[in-house]
Every structure is written in structure tokens, then in C-alpha cells.
Design a protein around this motif. Structure first.
Motif, PDB file in Angstrom:
ATOM      1  N   LEU A 104       1.065  -1.146   0.499  1.00  0.00           N
ATOM      2  CA  LEU A 104      -0.403   0.338  -0.285  1.00  0.00           C
ATOM      3  C   LEU A 104       0.762   1.216  -0.122  1.00  0.00           C
ATOM      4  O   LEU A 104       1.765   1.694   1.024  1.00  0.00           O
ATOM      5  CB  LEU A 104      -0.837  -0.230   1.171  1.00  0.00           C
ATOM      6  CG  LEU A 104      -1.929  -1.051   1.155  1.00  0.00           C
ATOM      7  CD1 LEU A 104      -2.353  -1.010   2.762  1.00  0.00           C
ATOM      8  CD2 LEU A 104      -2.913  -1.499   0.073  1.00  0.00           C
ATOM      9  N   ARG A 105       0.738   1.878  -1.083  1.00  0.00           N
ATOM     10  CA  ARG A 105       1.291   3.704  -1.279  1.00  0.00           C
ATOM     11  C   ARG A 105       0.522   4.400  -1.097  1.00  0.00           C
ATOM     12  O   ARG A 105       0.039   4.782  -1.564  1.00  0.00           O
ATOM     13  CB  ARG A 105       2.231   3.368  -2.552  1.00  0.00           C
ATOM     14  CG  ARG A 105       3.768   2.254  -2.859  1.00  0.00           C
ATOM     15  CD  ARG A 105       3.642   2.486  -3.612  1.00  0.00           C
ATOM     16  NE  ARG A 105       5.114   0.982  -4.681  1.00  0.00           N
ATOM     17  CZ  ARG A 105       6.013   0.478  -4.032  1.00  0.00           C
ATOM     18  NH1 ARG A 105       6.369   1.738  -2.388  1.00  0.00           N
ATOM     19  NH2 ARG A 105       6.746  -0.251  -4.216  1.00  0.00           N
ATOM     20  N   SER A 107      -0.165   7.813  -1.266  1.00  0.00           N
ATOM     21  CA  SER A 107      -0.058   8.730  -2.399  1.00  0.00           C
ATOM     22  C   SER A 107       0.783   9.941  -1.868  1.00  0.00           C
ATOM     23  O   SER A 107       1.608  10.391  -2.710  1.00  0.00           O
ATOM     24  CB  SER A 107      -1.338   9.056  -4.040  1.00  0.00           C
ATOM     25  OG  SER A 107      -1.446   7.640  -4.039  1.00  0.00           O
ATOM     26  N   ALA A 125      -5.748   9.092  -0.082  1.00  0.00           N
ATOM     27  CA  ALA A 125      -5.381   8.576  -1.988  1.00  0.00           C
ATOM     28  C   ALA A 125      -3.886   7.387  -1.640  1.00  0.00           C
ATOM     29  O   ALA A 125      -3.173   7.269  -0.911  1.00  0.00           O
ATOM     30  CB  ALA A 125      -5.064   9.108  -2.945  1.00  0.00           C
ATOM     31  N   ILE A 126      -4.406   5.286  -1.765  1.00  0.00           N
ATOM     32  CA  ILE A 126      -3.372   5.083  -1.548  1.00  0.00           C
ATOM     33  C   ILE A 126      -3.290   4.357  -3.004  1.00  0.00           C
ATOM     34  O   ILE A 126      -4.738   3.993  -3.710  1.00  0.00           O
ATOM     35  CB  ILE A 126      -4.219   3.556  -0.574  1.00  0.00           C
ATOM     36  CG1 ILE A 126      -3.947   4.844   1.039  1.00  0.00           C
ATOM     37  CG2 ILE A 126      -2.945   2.544  -0.457  1.00  0.00           C
ATOM     38  CD1 ILE A 126      -3.738   4.120   1.791  1.00  0.00           C
ATOM     39  N   ARG A 127      -2.316   4.157  -3.639  1.00  0.00           N
ATOM     40  CA  ARG A 127      -1.740   2.956  -4.684  1.00  0.00           C
ATOM     41  C   ARG A 127      -1.837   1.508  -3.930  1.00  0.00           C
ATOM     42  O   ARG A 127      -1.026   1.024  -2.956  1.00  0.00           O
ATOM     43  CB  ARG A 127      -0.509   4.000  -5.660  1.00  0.00           C
ATOM     44  CG  ARG A 127      -0.699   3.170  -7.108  1.00  0.00           C
ATOM     45  CD  ARG A 127       0.293   2.631  -7.661  1.00  0.00           C
ATOM     46  NE  ARG A 127       1.834   2.848  -6.842  1.00  0.00           N
ATOM     47  CZ  ARG A 127       3.003   3.061  -7.336  1.00  0.00           C
ATOM     48  NH1 ARG A 127       2.738   4.233  -7.437  1.00  0.00           N
ATOM     49  NH2 ARG A 127       3.757   2.023  -6.711  1.00  0.00           N
ATOM     50  N   ILE A 128      -2.298   0.694  -4.374  1.00  0.00           N
ATOM     51  CA  ILE A 128      -2.667  -1.080  -4.140  1.00  0.00           C
ATOM     52  C   ILE A 128      -1.684  -1.805  -4.776  1.00  0.00           C
ATOM     53  O   ILE A 128      -2.170  -2.337  -6.105  1.00  0.00           O
ATOM     54  CB  ILE A 128      -3.689  -1.365  -4.436  1.00  0.00           C
ATOM     55  CG1 ILE A 128      -4.899  -0.966  -2.931  1.00  0.00           C
ATOM     56  CG2 ILE A 128      -3.905  -2.482  -3.657  1.00  0.00           C
ATOM     57  CD1 ILE A 128      -5.825  -0.557  -2.822  1.00  0.00           C
ATOM     58  N   GLU A 129      -0.292  -2.450  -4.697  1.00  0.00           N
ATOM     59  CA  GLU A 129      -0.486  -3.655  -5.280  1.00  0.00           C
ATOM     60  C   GLU A 129      -0.136  -4.787  -4.789  1.00  0.00           C
ATOM     61  O   GLU A 129       0.334  -5.046  -3.134  1.00  0.00           O
ATOM     62  CB  GLU A 129       1.552  -3.249  -4.693  1.00  0.00           C
ATOM     63  CG  GLU A 129       1.559  -1.471  -6.131  1.00  0.00           C
ATOM     64  CD  GLU A 129       2.607  -1.205  -6.066  1.00  0.00           C
ATOM     65  OE1 GLU A 129       4.307  -2.270  -5.865  1.00  0.00           O
ATOM     66  OE2 GLU A 129       2.983   0.000  -6.381  1.00  0.00           O
TER      67      GLU A 129
END
Length: 190
Positions: A104-105, A107, A125-129
Motif C-alpha cells: 500500500l503506497r 500517494s 489516496a492509496i496505490r494498491i499492489e
């Protein structure tokens, strides 16, 4: 006629401070690694305390045992794994590196903007990988598990004082949210 808050000078001072800070705080202000690790251990202890009060959450996490989640914000990394008991365990830097199942990054890089988002009751806001199913479980935890400070305080000071103290705290947080929302909402031209 609109009245001005007696604390408007404090708001003006915070605006001036925010304007004079660089967008990315200097590396010199980064805490030492031992302080970061201690803080992360305290976060895991607190999260486990909250999870101990939620049997449904622990049951869901038991199915995820051995899997890990890594959270990134700016240059900070927090990685934990789920235990067979349905709790969290900190993945320490001196342990063999295991690729996380979910990354979880966050932003938003500005601590002020991040705090404003959280105080307004929104999710940043979170970028999910990574694993989508694990991401859904983590999202369920975020949406459904809440700390009950009143219950913890009641063990220390009794039910009635704990209730009064928590209600006062909730009113203060609500007032702070309203203040932040008023400060961040664009004003209409007069």
C-alpha cells in the motif's frame, strides 16, 4: 455580521509556518532508525489491542496467517504479517527479506494534506499492489474495526467518568474537523 474567532491569530501563524516550510521536509528531520522501529512496535501493540476486542476481525485475519502487508509513505516503510492468532507481528529489518503479499503506497507526500484528509474523515489516496483478496480484507478491517476508548478508560476510572471524558473528546474532535473543513473550503467572493 460575521464574528472573528479569538484564535484567528493562531490560524494565521499556522498558515505562515506552513508557507515557509519546504514542500519536502529536510532529511535532517528524519527520525533515527531506532525511533522509527520503536514507534512501529507501539503501533503494532495498539492495533493488536484493538483486534483483541474484535473476534470477527481476528477470525478473518486467521485465514490470512503468514501473509504480509507493507505500507509506504514517503521514505518510511512499515511491514507487518498476520499471525495464526489473527493478530499482527512486525516484520523487522534484521529478519530475512520476504516479498510482501500486499503493498500500500500513500500517494500524498505532504503531512499537512494527509492530516487534513484524515481529520475530514476521508481516506487518503492509496496505490494498491499485490493480492486483491488480501486488499479486500484490509479494507474491511479499516471500515469495520474501531477502537473503543471509552471501554479502556472505564477499566481505569469507571463508567461514568469515562463516558464524560470520551464525549468531551468527541466534541473536541468534531470541532477540530469543522475548523479544518472551514479553513480548507474555498470562500465565495464577497
Amino acid at each position: 455580521m460575521a464574528t472573528q474567532s479569538p484564535f484567528s491569530w493562531l490560524s494565521d501563524a499556522a498558515d505562515k509556518l506552513r508557507a515557509n516550510l519546504p514542500a519536502d521536509l529536510p532529511q535532517a528531520l528524519t527520525p533515527p532508525p531506532w525511533a522509527v522501529q520503536e514507534l512501529q512496535q507501539r503501533v503494532v501493540l495498539f492495533l493488536n489491542h484493538v483486534l483483541m476486542q474484535e473476534p470477527a476481525a481476528r477470525e478473518r485475519l486467521q485465514r490470512q496467517r503468514g501473509r504480509s502487508v507493507q505500507l509506504h509513505w514517503r521514505d518510511q516503510v512499515f511491514q507487518c504479517q498476520f499471525t495464526p492468532a489473527g493478530l499482527l507481528d512486525l516484520a523487522l529489518a534484521d529478519q530475512p527479506a520476504k516479498a510482501p503479499d500486499l503493498v500500500l503506497r500513500v500517494s500524498e507526500t505532504s503531512p499537512f494534506a494527509l492530516a487534513r484528509t484524515v481529520l475530514q474523515g476521508d481516506k487518503p489516496a492509496i496505490r494498491i499492489e499485490g493480492d486483491v483478496q488480501l486488499a479486500a480484507e484490509v479494507n474491511w478491517l479499516i471500515d469495520h474495526v474501531r477502537w473503543d476508548p471509552e471501554e479502556d478508560l472505564a477499566r481505569l476510572i469507571g463508567d461514568a467518568p469515562a463516558h464524560t471524558l470520551v464525549q468531551t473528546g468527541r466534541r473536541a474532535v468534531s470541532a477540530l474537523r469543522d475548523f479544518v473543513q472551514q479553513r480548507t473550503t474555498p470562500k465565495a467572493p464577497s
